[in-house]
Design an enzyme around this catalytic site. Structure first.
Site, PDB file in Angstrom:
ATOM      1  N   GLU A  35      48.145  68.737  80.107  1.00 24.25           N
ATOM      2  CA  GLU A  35      48.248  67.710  79.067  1.00 24.25           C
ATOM      3  C   GLU A  35      49.343  66.700  79.403  1.00 24.25           C
ATOM      4  OE1 GLU A  35      46.366  66.908  76.640  1.00 24.25           O
ATOM      5  OE2 GLU A  35      45.023  68.614  76.915  1.00 24.25           O
ATOM      6  N   THR A  41      47.704  59.031  82.678  1.00 20.57           N
ATOM      7  CA  THR A  41      47.151  59.220  84.025  1.00 20.57           C
ATOM      8  C   THR A  41      45.659  59.520  83.916  1.00 20.57           C
ATOM      9  OG1 THR A  41      49.255  60.205  84.682  1.00 20.57           O
ATOM     10  CG2 THR A  41      47.394  60.581  86.150  1.00 20.57           C
ATOM     11  N   GLY A  79      54.525  58.413  88.026  1.00 22.73           N
ATOM     12  CA  GLY A  79      55.147  57.526  87.043  1.00 22.73           C
ATOM     13  C   GLY A  79      55.627  58.282  85.805  1.00 22.73           C
ATOM     14  N   TYR A  80      56.311  57.557  84.927  1.00 24.93           N
ATOM     15  CA  TYR A  80      56.833  58.138  83.673  1.00 24.93           C
ATOM     16  C   TYR A  80      57.556  59.456  83.973  1.00 24.93           C
ATOM     17  CZ  TYR A  80      53.719  54.708  81.729  1.00 24.93           C
ATOM     18  OH  TYR A  80      53.074  53.539  81.449  1.00 24.93           O
ATOM     19  N   TYR A 118      51.261  65.191  69.737  1.00 22.51           N
ATOM     20  CA  TYR A 118      50.005  65.250  70.493  1.00 22.51           C
ATOM     21  C   TYR A 118      49.953  66.511  71.375  1.00 22.51           C
ATOM     22  CZ  TYR A 118      46.612  64.531  74.096  1.00 22.51           C
ATOM     23  OH  TYR A 118      45.570  64.739  74.968  1.00 22.51           O
ATOM     24  N   ASP A 136      44.139  61.372  70.823  1.00 25.78           N
ATOM     25  CA  ASP A 136      44.615  60.472  71.876  1.00 25.78           C
ATOM     26  C   ASP A 136      43.870  59.144  71.698  1.00 25.78           C
ATOM     27  OD1 ASP A 136      42.077  60.936  72.775  1.00 25.78           O
ATOM     28  OD2 ASP A 136      42.657  61.768  74.716  1.00 25.78           O
ATOM     29  N   CYS A 190      31.602  57.075  74.513  1.00 26.96           N
ATOM     30  CA  CYS A 190      32.078  56.034  73.592  1.00 26.96           C
ATOM     31  C   CYS A 190      33.187  55.244  74.288  1.00 26.96           C
ATOM     32  CB  CYS A 190      32.579  56.673  72.291  1.00 26.96           C
ATOM     33  SG  CYS A 190      32.811  55.477  70.974  1.00 26.96           S
ATOM     34  N   CYS A 206      26.655  57.546  63.026  1.00 29.25           N
ATOM     35  CA  CYS A 206      27.810  56.700  63.381  1.00 29.25           C
ATOM     36  C   CYS A 206      27.672  55.346  62.682  1.00 29.25           C
ATOM     37  CB  CYS A 206      27.868  56.515  64.896  1.00 29.25           C
ATOM     38  SG  CYS A 206      29.098  55.303  65.408  1.00 29.25           S
ATOM     39  N   THR A 290      53.981  49.736  81.830  1.00 29.27           N
ATOM     40  CA  THR A 290      53.220  49.607  80.575  1.00 29.27           C
ATOM     41  C   THR A 290      53.457  48.268  79.871  1.00 29.27           C
ATOM     42  OG1 THR A 290      53.597  51.950  80.325  1.00 29.27           O
ATOM     43  CG2 THR A 290      52.610  50.843  78.467  1.00 29.27           C
TER      44      THR A 290
HETATM   45  S1  SF4 Z   1      27.162  55.952  68.516  1.00 27.04           S
HETATM   46 FE1  SF4 Z   1      29.189  55.590  67.699  1.00 27.04          FE
HETATM   47  S2  SF4 Z   1      30.459  57.244  68.501  1.00 27.04           S
HETATM   48 FE2  SF4 Z   1      28.579  57.165  69.703  1.00 27.04          FE
HETATM   49  S3  SF4 Z   1      29.030  55.861  71.474  1.00 27.04           S
HETATM   50 FE3  SF4 Z   1      28.158  54.549  69.896  1.00 27.04          FE
HETATM   51  S4  SF4 Z   1      29.915  53.781  68.761  1.00 27.04           S
HETATM   52 FE4  SF4 Z   1      30.624  55.544  69.933  1.00 27.04          FE
END
Ligand code: SF4
Length: 341
Positions: A35, A41, A79-80, A118, A136, A190, A206, A290
């Site tokens: 993690e 990265t 880095g970091y 996180y 994230d 996505c 969605c 950054t």
């Molecule tokens: S349906 Fe919604 S969650 Fe799935 S890839 Fe498209 S925008 Fe992203």
């Protein structure tokens, strides 16, 4: 009320989930290292670092027993570097205060150096099954699109709202698989610019997809402003062709790493020098951090550098690989060190 994505997500993950070495283990040490490496990265780059790191420091005891210089050497180029220093310090705390055993809740993990919400949640969920969602950048994007939420993701209030929602989702299924699935969805389907909605397992419910607003989400309130700093770096050699290096202070950028003599200057002085010293100018490069662009010019020092810039020690060229340098200095070596050295 909007349907939860968890069931569809877990079915998809069982078939399409990425095969990553740290996922084969529920060892909190391995999960922690992976993690931390993967913050800032890409997975493809982090993978080889993870493998080398685990070969050299297979247990928290091995990491705690190593010197900081050696840990930084294994981090070189990632880095970091504060991440590596914090890992090292936290490993020592785990040995001295916890007998080498990780506390099993994310709230307790938060007390360790460098472990923020996180990372604590990631270790808690992946190693100990804590019912918490890990957020994230990928997960922020998926949540804001799935729910069609235009709240700026850089606001604390949005983070709180999303955290409550993903904690609820994590508790609906296996928290480890749920969180990995969300991350994979953001990393492979996505995507920021081209979400592949046609291949998305949660497409049916969605909101962004239904309203064709996926390209407008997520929203950020404060765009990051970049600044520029100007540096002159110097390659100085002694009569035996040894190169001058020095160690950076223990605080600030690249703390504890090694470098060659350099100075930060104003833009005007940076340009004046390039003109007046053009016979010693080896080249120019841009190094992107950054929030900051470093404009670097590299000079050959044809006489000893003045005290303020030139403190350091000479090492033979074949010793360079023993020291941990920042990526910027490694680039300078690649581009400007004499090739026959
Ligand atoms: S349906 Fe919604 S969650 Fe799935 S890839 Fe498209 S925008 Fe992203």
């Amino acid at each position: 009320m909007q349907k939860s994505p968890v069931k569809d997500l877990l079915e998809w993950y069982a078939v399409e989930g990425r095969n990553l070495p740290w996922r084969e283990s529920s060892d909190p040490y391995q999960i922690w290292i992976s993690e931390v490496i993967l913050q800032q990265t890409r997975v493809a780059q982090g993978l080889s670092y993870f493998q080398r790191f685990m070969e050299r420091f297979p247990t928290v005891e091995d990491l705690a027993a190593a010197s900081q210089d050696e840990v930084l050497k294994y981090w070189e180029g990632l880095g970091y570097y504060s991440r590596a220093r914090n890992l090292h310090q936290a490993a020592r705390t785990l040995i001295t205060q916890f007998k080498g055993v990780f506390p099993p809740t994310w709230e307790e993990l938060l007390g360790l150096k460098g472990i923020g919400p996180y990372t604590a949640r990631a270790i808690g969920a992946f190693a100990f099954g804590n019912e918490v969602g890990v957020i994230d950048g990928n997960v922020f994007r998926v949540v804001s699109r799935y729910t069609g939420d235009f709240s700026p993701i850089d606001l604390g209030s949005t983070r709180k709202k999303f955290q409550i929602l993903v904690d609820k989702w994590a508790a609906e299924g296996d928290p480890a698989d749920y969180n990995q699935a969300m991350m994979d969805l953001g990393a492979t389907v996505c995507l920021p610019r081209n979400p592949n909605c046609a291949a998305c397992p949660v497409q049916e419910h969605c909101v962004a997809h239904q309203k064709s607003i996926q390209h407008s989400l997520p929203v950020k309130q404060n765009k990051v402003s970049r600044s520029v700093k100007y540096f002159n770096y110097y390659l100085e050699f002694d009569p035996k062709q040894q190169i001058k290096v020095r160690q950076r202070p223990e605080t600030g950028i690249w703390a504890g790493l090694w470098e060659i003599p350099n100075e930060e200057v104003e833009a005007e002085a940076w340009n004046e020098k390039a003109f007046s010293q053009r016979e010693n100018l080896l080249g120019e490069m841009k190094h992107v951090l950054t929030h900051l662009d470093l404009m670097i010019r590299v000079y050959r020092a044809d006489s000893p550098l003045p005290e303020g810039i030139g403190a350091g020690k000479f090492i033979s060229m074949d010793k360079i690989s023993i020291f941990a340098f920042s990526r910027a200095v490694l680039k300078i070596f690649d581009n400007y060190l004499p090739k026959n050295s």
